[in-house]
Scaffold this motif. Sequence first.
Motif, PDB file in Angstrom:
ATOM      1  N   HIS A 173       0.848  -1.191   0.000  1.00 57.71           N
ATOM      2  CA  HIS A 173       0.000   0.000   0.000  1.00 57.71           C
ATOM      3  C   HIS A 173       0.887   1.246   0.000  1.00 57.71           C
ATOM      4  O   HIS A 173       1.944   1.279   0.644  1.00 57.71           O
ATOM      5  CB  HIS A 173      -0.909   0.015   1.229  1.00 57.71           C
ATOM      6  CG  HIS A 173      -1.930  -1.083   1.212  1.00 57.71           C
ATOM      7  ND1 HIS A 173      -3.053  -1.043   0.429  1.00 57.71           N
ATOM      8  CD2 HIS A 173      -1.980  -2.258   1.877  1.00 57.71           C
ATOM      9  CE1 HIS A 173      -3.762  -2.150   0.617  1.00 57.71           C
ATOM     10  NE2 HIS A 173      -3.123  -2.910   1.482  1.00 57.71           N
ATOM     11  N   ALA A 174       0.458   2.256  -0.727  1.00 56.48           N
ATOM     12  CA  ALA A 174       1.234   3.492  -0.860  1.00 56.48           C
ATOM     13  C   ALA A 174       1.540   4.114   0.497  1.00 56.48           C
ATOM     14  O   ALA A 174       2.641   4.636   0.717  1.00 56.48           O
ATOM     15  CB  ALA A 174       0.488   4.491  -1.747  1.00 56.48           C
ATOM     16  N   GLY A 175       0.592   4.048   1.415  1.00 57.74           N
ATOM     17  CA  GLY A 175       0.820   4.605   2.751  1.00 57.74           C
ATOM     18  C   GLY A 175       1.920   3.877   3.504  1.00 57.74           C
ATOM     19  O   GLY A 175       2.708   4.499   4.231  1.00 57.74           O
ATOM     20  N   ASN A 176       1.994   2.551   3.342  1.00 57.89           N
ATOM     21  CA  ASN A 176       3.067   1.783   3.989  1.00 57.89           C
ATOM     22  C   ASN A 176       4.419   2.136   3.386  1.00 57.89           C
ATOM     23  O   ASN A 176       5.414   2.267   4.099  1.00 57.89           O
ATOM     24  CB  ASN A 176       2.812   0.279   3.863  1.00 57.89           C
ATOM     25  CG  ASN A 176       1.616  -0.180   4.661  1.00 57.89           C
ATOM     26  OD1 ASN A 176       1.158   0.517   5.560  1.00 57.89           O
ATOM     27  ND2 ASN A 176       1.103  -1.341   4.336  1.00 57.89           N
ATOM     28  N   ALA A 193       5.291   4.965   1.985  1.00 59.61           N
ATOM     29  CA  ALA A 193       5.656   6.300   2.454  1.00 59.61           C
ATOM     30  C   ALA A 193       6.137   6.265   3.901  1.00 59.61           C
ATOM     31  O   ALA A 193       7.123   6.929   4.248  1.00 59.61           O
ATOM     32  CB  ALA A 193       4.462   7.247   2.311  1.00 59.61           C
ATOM     33  N   ALA A 194       5.480   5.475   4.741  1.00 59.26           N
ATOM     34  CA  ALA A 194       5.876   5.394   6.151  1.00 59.26           C
ATOM     35  C   ALA A 194       7.259   4.785   6.310  1.00 59.26           C
ATOM     36  O   ALA A 194       8.072   5.252   7.117  1.00 59.26           O
ATOM     37  CB  ALA A 194       4.840   4.584   6.934  1.00 59.26           C
TER      38      ALA A 194
END
Length: 93
Positions: free
Chosen positions: A22-25, A27-28
Motif C-alpha cells: 500500500h502506498a501509505g506503507n 511512504a511510512a
Amino acid sequence: MSEELTYGVGEGPASNVSVSLHAGNIAAVRARVGKRGFSAYVDAAVQRQIERDNLAELTAAYEAEHGPLSRAEVDAARALLRGDEATTSENAA
C-alpha cells in the motif's frame, strides 16, 4: 523453490522479488529509513512476522495437548522475551 529450503529464516543471499505494498506503507517506511534502507526494513519485518507465526503455531500445538496457558505461564514467557531473568526466577520459586 529448493533454495528457500536450504536457508533458515534470516539466512542466505539477498534476492530481488517484486511485492505490492500500500502506498501509505511505502511512504511510512521511506520516512523512517530513506530509500536506501527500504529493503532491509521490509526484510526485518518479514522475519519478525515469520517468527510470530512460528510462535503462534507452537502455542496452539502446546494448548491442544496441555490446555490453555495459565496467566503465570504467559507472564513468565513475556518476562523471558524481555530478558527479565529476575522475574522469571521469582515466578519459578
